[in-house]
Every structure is written in C-alpha cells, then in structure tokens.
Scaffold this motif. Structure first.
Motif, PDB file in Angstrom:
ATOM      1  N   LEU A  55     -11.205  -5.917  -2.283  1.00  0.00           N
ATOM      2  CA  LEU A  55     -10.119  -5.708  -1.577  1.00  0.00           C
ATOM      3  C   LEU A  55     -10.930  -4.520  -0.928  1.00  0.00           C
ATOM      4  O   LEU A  55     -10.224  -3.839  -0.176  1.00  0.00           O
ATOM      5  N   THR A  85       0.256  -8.372  -5.654  1.00  0.00           N
ATOM      6  CA  THR A  85      -1.150  -9.414  -4.949  1.00  0.00           C
ATOM      7  C   THR A  85       0.262 -10.885  -3.587  1.00  0.00           C
ATOM      8  O   THR A  85       0.842 -10.696  -4.785  1.00  0.00           O
ATOM      9  N   LYS A  87      -0.892 -14.730  -3.093  1.00  0.00           N
ATOM     10  CA  LYS A  87      -1.807 -15.325  -3.263  1.00  0.00           C
ATOM     11  C   LYS A  87      -1.250 -16.573  -2.266  1.00  0.00           C
ATOM     12  O   LYS A  87      -0.220 -16.353  -1.568  1.00  0.00           O
ATOM     13  N   SER A  93      -5.428 -18.991  -8.036  1.00  0.00           N
ATOM     14  CA  SER A  93      -6.582 -18.435  -6.500  1.00  0.00           C
ATOM     15  C   SER A  93      -6.742 -16.560  -6.479  1.00  0.00           C
ATOM     16  O   SER A  93      -5.609 -15.993  -7.126  1.00  0.00           O
ATOM     17  N   ASP A  94      -7.608 -15.951  -5.405  1.00  0.00           N
ATOM     18  CA  ASP A  94      -7.747 -14.675  -5.203  1.00  0.00           C
ATOM     19  C   ASP A  94      -6.450 -14.344  -4.062  1.00  0.00           C
ATOM     20  O   ASP A  94      -6.223 -15.235  -3.875  1.00  0.00           O
ATOM     21  N   TYR A  96      -4.820 -12.234  -1.570  1.00  0.00           N
ATOM     22  CA  TYR A  96      -5.448 -12.378  -0.171  1.00  0.00           C
ATOM     23  C   TYR A  96      -5.006 -10.609   0.194  1.00  0.00           C
ATOM     24  O   TYR A  96      -5.219  -9.909   1.533  1.00  0.00           O
ATOM     25  N   SER A  97      -3.657 -10.376  -0.452  1.00  0.00           N
ATOM     26  CA  SER A  97      -3.007  -8.903  -0.538  1.00  0.00           C
ATOM     27  C   SER A  97      -3.013  -7.716  -1.899  1.00  0.00           C
ATOM     28  O   SER A  97      -2.985  -8.959  -2.334  1.00  0.00           O
ATOM     29  N   ARG A 174      -5.414  -6.172   3.183  1.00  0.00           N
ATOM     30  CA  ARG A 174      -4.681  -7.286   2.895  1.00  0.00           C
ATOM     31  C   ARG A 174      -6.721  -7.572   3.869  1.00  0.00           C
ATOM     32  O   ARG A 174      -7.051  -7.228   4.395  1.00  0.00           O
ATOM     33  N   PHE A 175      -6.592  -9.051   3.839  1.00  0.00           N
ATOM     34  CA  PHE A 175      -7.220  -9.339   4.700  1.00  0.00           C
ATOM     35  C   PHE A 175      -6.649  -9.747   6.829  1.00  0.00           C
ATOM     36  O   PHE A 175      -5.597  -9.189   6.159  1.00  0.00           O
ATOM     37  N   MET A 178      -3.598 -11.239   7.885  1.00  0.00           N
ATOM     38  CA  MET A 178      -2.501 -11.671   7.103  1.00  0.00           C
ATOM     39  C   MET A 178      -1.589 -11.629   8.015  1.00  0.00           C
ATOM     40  O   MET A 178      -1.624  -9.900   8.213  1.00  0.00           O
TER      41      MET A 178
END
Length: 311
Positions: A55, A85, A87, A93-94, A96-97, A174-175, A178
């Motif tokens: 990220l 974060t 998820k 899990s990884d 996303y933000s 973030r992705f 998102m």
C-alpha cells in the motif's frame, strides 16, 4: 463503530457496502446484481507487514524507490494502538485500506536504538540513530515545499531538533475500488486513538498534521484508441490552469482547513513496466498536494466527512 482486535469476532455494526458482481442470486432495483460486503476494522499487525508495504508503494507511486519502505512499514505495525486497516476476509487476510499517523519528530530525533558490534565481534552498547525512512520523507517534503516559502520555513521550524511542536505524518492509502464511505469511520477512529494515546502519555500530542494527498489533473492522452491518424497542427493558445482532482475525495475537504498547501510533481519517472499502464497514456497526470493542518481543524473536517450526504 468499534475496531476489533485479532481475537474479536465480526461486529453487527460493521460497515456494509454494496458492490457489483455478476450473480443471478440478488439484483438491485436498477437491474444490477449486488452483494453486501462487510468491512472489518483492525489494528495494524505484524502479519500485515507485506500488504502495508504494498500500500505504501502504491501511495508513493514512482517515488517509492526514494524511501525505505520496509522500515516505514515496521514503524506502522510497531504502533498497533494507533492506526487502522480494513479487511474483508477476517484478520488473517490482507488489508485493503490503511490510515495511520506517525510522529515525525520522534522518529527523526529521539528513538531507534541500533545494535552495534565491536571489532572482536562482541555486542556493544546500542547507539541512537534517526529513522532512515523518516529522514528521507523529511528531506523530500523540504525539497517539494521550496516553492512555498511560508510552508517551507514552517516545516523547517517544526521538524528541527528540539522543536516543542510536533508533526504527525498521515499515511492514507487504499485499493482503488474501496468505497469512500469507509474513510470517515477510519478518521474518527484515528482521532479517538490519538486522544487515548495522549491521555496515556504517549508521543502523539501533535501540533500539526502533514499529508501528501494523491491528486491528478487531466492532460491530453498520449494514445488515441479511436483514431491513430495524424492530427492537424493547431496554433498554441493560452489555456487556464488545469483543475486538480483528488484520488481520495474525503481529502479534498482537508484543503479548506489547511494552513499551507503546495502542489508538486513526482520526482521519479515511471519504470518501463509502469509506463505501459501509465495514467498519462489515458489523459491523467498524477501529482501530490502537500497540506499542513493545525490540530484544532482536524475534528471539524472529520465531522464534515461524516455528515457528507453525497457518500
């Protein structure tokens, strides 16, 4: 809304968002198929190191090579009580933000014991060494703020050794898919955690917050998918300054509360691999807007984020 630790289960107050998916089981009123996604909020964990580094690599874009991102990721996961974060598949899990804040003064001047080794190979007393990553970021913002004398001098003053007014470096990424609706809860959590940390005597009593927000403006595309024929040469005309857009819409609200702002371009051109998918090929030129915001303004802007009816 509360954040869960690694051992806690999903809370019924989780943010639920609708995302499009090709599925015949559920359909929206406009004919589009949707599913509900529960976004879970967690403290940064050591297991998130590689995902957080990714990220950060996305956040700094082509300039990521200028910074020690592994060390910066370590700083983030080491202060697990401040920062959030998101998820979607549980704690393992990884993320996303990511939204967090680091004490620039603390990491520049006061900590980071580094083990030393004597000539005989025996361990020697640890020595104090400033954070390499934070030193690189400090030098970067000094360079990028030179066009704005007021901002430049203010940063020099705030980040000097012995400064009584400390700066919090906000890192937000973030992705791209998102939903922006996930941002206000993260900002509210950040304010709550900073307040808790200050009450506990931890070094989070910031006078100012510094953010380098990802932005872009529209440019003429380098490729034309509809027509590759040569275009007639046009006379040059004076054009207005391009409009700046924010990749993170909530950060646009911050600029009206900033004491100083400065737009700047990235230093490093994209690599050959990156240039195959560069934004400029499709008419978007990435940049950054540096914003220095006094601590008294942050709660007000977070309230505006929360109340924004357009999200």
């Amino acid at each position: 809304m509360s954040k869960r630790k690694a051992t806690e289960k999903r809370d019924p107050e989780d943010v639920e968002m609708a995302s499009h998916e090709e599925d015949d089981d559920d359909s929206g009123s406009d004919g589009e198929d949707i599913i509900n996604v529960d976004f879970e909020f967690f403290d940064p964990k050591e297991m998130d190191f590689h995902a957080i580094k990714n990220l950060l690599n996305q956040y700094f874009a082509s300039d990521a090579i200028l910074f020690a991102l592994s060390e910066l990721s370590d700083l983030i996961v080491a202060q697990s009580n401040v920062g959030t974060t998101i998820k979607v598949n549980g704690v393992e899990s990884d993320p996303y933000s990511l939204l967090t804040v680091l004490n620039m003064n603390q990491h520049l001047h006061h900590i980071h014991p580094t083990p030393a080794t004597s000539t005989e190979g025996a361990s020697a007393p640890a020595t104090q060494k400033p954070s390499q990553a934070m030193t690189q970021i400090r030098d970067y913002v000094f360079t990028k703020s030179k066009q704005n004398e007021g901002l430049h001098n203010k940063l020099k003053e705030l980040l000097a050794a012995g400064s009584k007014k400390e700066v919090g470096l906000i890192l937000s990424e973030r992705f791209i898919n998102m939903p922006v609706e996930t941002a206000p809860p993260m900002w509210r959590m950040l304010l709550e955690e900073v307040k808790w940390a200050v009450d506990e005597g931890l070094p989070f009593n910031f006078e100012y917050y510094l953010l380098m927000s990802p932005t872009y403006h529209e440019v003429a595309p380098k490729i034309d998918l509809d027509d590759e024929a040569p275009k007639p040469i046009k006379k040059k005309t004076k054009t207005a300054e391009p409009t700046t857009f924010f990749f993170h819409p909530e950060e646009e609200m911050l600029q009206q509360f900033a004491e100083f702002t400065q737009d700047f371009k990235l230093t490093t051109p994209p690599t050959v691999a990156e240039s195959k998918n560069t934004f400029e090929d499709y008419g978007i030129a990435p940049a950054r807007r540096m914003m220095l915001i006094h601590k008294t303004k942050i709660p007000e802007v977070v309230q505006l984020m929360t109340n924004n009816s357009q999200w």
